[in-house]
Design a protein around this motif. Structure first.
Motif, PDB file in Angstrom:
ATOM      1  N   CYS A  22     -77.152  17.469   5.250  1.00  0.00           N
ATOM      2  CA  CYS A  22     -78.226  17.378   4.844  1.00  0.00           C
ATOM      3  C   CYS A  22     -78.334  17.233   3.495  1.00  0.00           C
ATOM      4  CB  CYS A  22     -79.215  17.011   5.413  1.00  0.00           C
ATOM      5  SG  CYS A  22     -81.178  16.104   5.456  1.00  0.00           S
ATOM      6  N   ALA A  23     -78.456  17.009   2.192  1.00  0.00           N
ATOM      7  CA  ALA A  23     -79.002  17.012   1.212  1.00  0.00           C
ATOM      8  C   ALA A  23     -79.729  16.469   0.518  1.00  0.00           C
ATOM      9  CB  ALA A  23     -77.998  17.039   0.263  1.00  0.00           C
ATOM     10  N   ALA A  24     -81.394  17.553   0.187  1.00  0.00           N
ATOM     11  CA  ALA A  24     -82.690  17.532   0.096  1.00  0.00           C
ATOM     12  C   ALA A  24     -82.973  17.646  -0.930  1.00  0.00           C
ATOM     13  CB  ALA A  24     -83.351  17.911   0.734  1.00  0.00           C
ATOM     14  N   SER A  25     -84.137  17.014  -1.686  1.00  0.00           N
ATOM     15  CA  SER A  25     -84.180  17.217  -3.348  1.00  0.00           C
ATOM     16  C   SER A  25     -85.950  16.879  -3.627  1.00  0.00           C
ATOM     17  CB  SER A  25     -83.716  16.158  -4.261  1.00  0.00           C
ATOM     18  OG  SER A  25     -83.618  15.022  -3.912  1.00  0.00           O
ATOM     19  N   ALA A  73     -80.690  27.865  -1.341  1.00  0.00           N
ATOM     20  CA  ALA A  73     -80.448  28.043  -2.904  1.00  0.00           C
ATOM     21  C   ALA A  73     -79.906  26.395  -2.531  1.00  0.00           C
ATOM     22  CB  ALA A  73     -79.283  29.111  -3.384  1.00  0.00           C
ATOM     23  N   LYS A  74     -79.044  26.064  -2.025  1.00  0.00           N
ATOM     24  CA  LYS A  74     -78.700  24.509  -2.381  1.00  0.00           C
ATOM     25  C   LYS A  74     -79.788  23.461  -1.789  1.00  0.00           C
ATOM     26  CE  LYS A  74     -73.822  26.315  -2.867  1.00  0.00           C
ATOM     27  NZ  LYS A  74     -72.463  25.991  -2.462  1.00  0.00           N
ATOM     28  N   ASN A  75     -80.566  23.812  -1.241  1.00  0.00           N
ATOM     29  CA  ASN A  75     -81.349  22.689  -0.383  1.00  0.00           C
ATOM     30  C   ASN A  75     -80.297  21.945   0.561  1.00  0.00           C
ATOM     31  OD1 ASN A  75     -83.454  23.785  -1.715  1.00  0.00           O
ATOM     32  ND2 ASN A  75     -84.384  21.538  -2.517  1.00  0.00           N
ATOM     33  N   THR A  76     -79.440  22.429   1.069  1.00  0.00           N
ATOM     34  CA  THR A  76     -78.620  21.760   2.823  1.00  0.00           C
ATOM     35  C   THR A  76     -79.380  21.957   3.370  1.00  0.00           C
ATOM     36  OG1 THR A  76     -76.924  20.568   0.547  1.00  0.00           O
ATOM     37  CG2 THR A  76     -76.808  20.981   2.120  1.00  0.00           C
ATOM     38  N   VAL A  77     -78.491  21.078   4.531  1.00  0.00           N
ATOM     39  CA  VAL A  77     -78.536  21.601   6.218  1.00  0.00           C
ATOM     40  C   VAL A  77     -77.554  21.067   6.414  1.00  0.00           C
ATOM     41  CG1 VAL A  77     -80.261  19.745   7.154  1.00  0.00           C
ATOM     42  CG2 VAL A  77     -79.652  22.050   7.754  1.00  0.00           C
ATOM     43  N   TYR A  78     -76.237  21.512   6.964  1.00  0.00           N
ATOM     44  CA  TYR A  78     -75.970  21.829   7.798  1.00  0.00           C
ATOM     45  C   TYR A  78     -75.766  21.114   9.433  1.00  0.00           C
ATOM     46  CZ  TYR A  78     -73.689  23.090   3.335  1.00  0.00           C
ATOM     47  OH  TYR A  78     -73.855  23.389   1.778  1.00  0.00           O
TER      48      TYR A  78
END
Length: 122
Positions: A22-25, A73-78
């Motif tokens: 899940c990429a958040a921006s 740092a990558k605004n990503t959850v797995y």
């Protein structure tokens, strides 16, 4: 503009594994509770797991099989899903909410992704 997008769904045999991303921006990742929900046909949407401030929570049905993690740092959850069962078949949604996990589990708000389909064959 806040955006949340899931990926990684697919078809897998029972006992297999998948990893959802899940990429958040457009948001400050560390200020949100990030969660994974799922909804199977004919069933209510249910909370699978949350992560916030380094703490994680899981639904009883996935404990010991699924792992939620994040990269601030990558605004990503797995969501690492192991030992998958046919009952895990559902559309999985990523959610970002400013409220704590206890509130997210009861009344989900915030920002939602489109969803990604996970199908587990028997």
């Amino acid at each position: 503009q806040v955006q949340v997008a899931e990926s990684g769904g697919g078809l897998v045999q029972a006992g297999g594994s998948l990893r959802l991303s899940c990429a958040a921006s457009g948001l400050t990742f560390g200020s949100y509770t990030m969660g994974w929900f799922r909804q199977a046909p004919g069933k209510e949407r249910e909370l699978v797991a949350t992560i916030t401030s380094g703490s994680t929570k899981y639904a009883d049905s996935v404990k010991g099989r699924f792992t939620i993690s994040g990269d601030n740092a990558k605004n990503t959850v797995y969501l690492q899903m192991n030992s998958l069962k046919p009952v895990d078949t559902a559309v999985y949604y990523c959610n970002a909410d400013t409220r704590p996990p206890t509130l997210v589990g009861v009344t989900a708000r915030g920002y939602w992704g489109k969803g990604t389909l996970v199908t587990v064959s028997s």
